[in-house]
Design a protein around this motif. Structure first.
Motif: not given
Ligand code: RM4
Ligand code: MN
Ligand code: MN
Length: 420
Positions: A47-51, A64-65, A408-420
């Motif tokens: 649940a740390l990324g966008t569902g 989080p990548r 966003i600065g650290e990880r980028g604006s187009k990241t995708l977290a695994t999950g739902l």
């Protein structure tokens, strides 16, 4: 990203006077601050990324990548509210490649591993058998065996991480009448769960999570608390039912379910979220805060009756999906809502309630509950945070410090977290 404790005190300094004024009106209830401070709610790694929904997903930036970054995010949440000192992993979405390293990383943020979650509701690349027609219930023994082995693997990962429980949620069931023999499905599932149960370390718990519908729409093989309870009773003393607030049919009396499961010593844990229609996985307390309070009222009543430790004897976890809010802000709101409901329920005068019930004084009973529910306990929850060195206003801190922009600065604006 690590949060410097100096930043937190800089944030608290200008807010402290107003906080003290608000807190002083609740002085009489300050004995519950310690309980609030001890109460911790685990954060799910998924649940740390966008569902999203089946129609679409609109990812935000800086998600989080990988597992390491998920741990960082939970560390960040915990630095802000000191109320979430553990993370719950879903396998195979979050496989710890080097468990020792992952465990150390979590410890460096003051985190431990809560329940492990298995996944036999999706097929994975390279998997031999499909779960299209169920996993543990499947008519084909080879499929059942694959599902059993997956759950055993999940336990083994958990052992290496220091987790102490596994949550089994099965999507098994049927979508059309006639498709399934209910008894065979139950018995196959029980037999499969027994194989997994045999592999539980002695200090572990198994949580059997029920859900009334979705992805199967005609029957679910672990469809309600009665079925969960049956499995848990048949499996043995280390097995318990797990209540996910979004998994009931509309208007179910969840507080009564909780009360009876506790009475039977078979309530294991909770997945908190909120919903309007189904398994909506919305922010806790966003739709039905009174129901949440009533649930906590039963939890405290039942746990106190059995001398249970509120913070450690049940598994407390959020299970939500954030489609349009920043996931970290959403989780901060959820944790706050849980603590508010817990604090309100702690205020209920149980002796008075008992007397009113014996006198069948229905009006008084309602007054007692609603007096507690209508008390603004937020200063108590904030005081508990303050005492633990957390932020008085975590969301304000998050925004003032532009945490998302930094991520966003650290990880980028187009990241995708695994999950739902
Ligand atoms: C299910 C259930 C489980 C969760 C999955 C992702 O609806 O709530 O707890 O693991 O979703
Ligand atoms: Mn759940
Ligand atoms: Mn769910």
């Amino acid at each position: 990203m690590k949060i410097d404790s100096k930043l937190i005190s800089d944030h608290n300094d200008p807010l402290i006077k107003a906080h003290q004024n608000r807190f002083s009106s609740l002085e009489a209830n300050k004995s519950i601050v310690d309980k609030l401070a001890a109460f911790q709610i685990a954060i799910p790694s998924w649940a740390l990324g966008t569902g999203g929904t089946r129609f679409g997903r609109f990812p935000g930036g800086g998600e989080p990548r990988n597992l390491e970054e998920k741990i960082e995010d939970v560390g960040l949440l915990n630095a802000l509210n000191q109320s979430s000192n553990s993370i719950s992993l879903h396998i195979p979405w979050d496989i710890p490649e080097d468990p020792k390293k992952i465990r150390e990383l979590a410890a460096s943020f003051g985190l431990r591993f809560d329940a492990m979650n298995s996944n036999t509701f999706q097929d994975q690349p390279g998997q031999k058998h499909s779960y299209k027609f169920g996993s543990m219930q499947n008519v084909d023994k080879a499929v059942r065996q694959q599902a059993i082995q997956h759950n055993i693997d999940v336990i083994n990962y958990g052992v290496e991480l220091g987790s102490r429980s596994i949550t089994v949620w099965l999507s098994d069931g049927s979508t059309f009448p006639g498709q399934l023999n209910f008894r065979d499905a139950f018995e196959n599932t029980l037999e499969s769960l027994r194989e997994v149960y045999k592999n539980l370390p002695p200090d572990w718990k198994m949580f059997v999570e029920y859900k009334a519908f979705e992805p199967n729409f005609y029957s679910m093989t672990v469809g309600d608390w009665g079925q969960s309870l049956l499995y848990a009773q048949k499996l043995g003393p280390q097995a318990f039912a797990l209540v996910d607030l979004g998994h009931h049919l509309p208007n179910a009396n969840i507080e009564q379910i909780v009360s009876l499961l506790l009475m039977e010593e078979k309530l294991g844990g909770f997945h908190f979220n909120d919903s309007k229609y189904g398994d909506d996985d919305l922010t806790v307390g966003s739709i039905r805060p009174y129901q949440l309070f009533l649930i906590f009222n039963e939890l405290i009543d039942g746990m106190d009756r059995r001398g249970m430790n509120h913070s450690t004897d049940l598994g407390w976890m959020i299970d939500a999906s954030h489609n349009i809010k920043d996931p970290l802000e959403d989780l901060l709101q959820s944790v706050e809502a849980i603590k508010i409901a817990y604090a309100q329920a702690l205020l209920v005068d149980r002796n008075q309630l008992d007397v009113a019930r014996r006198q069948n004084d229905v009006v008084k009973c309602q007054e007692i509950l609603q007096n507690a529910f209508r008390t603004d306990v937020r200063p108590l929850v904030a005081e508990a945070r303050l005492r633990k060195g957390a932020a008085l206003d975590p969301i304000k801190f998050f925004r003032d410090q532009k945490v998302r922009d930094k991520l966003i600065g650290e990880r980028g604006s187009k990241t995708l977290a695994t999950g739902l």
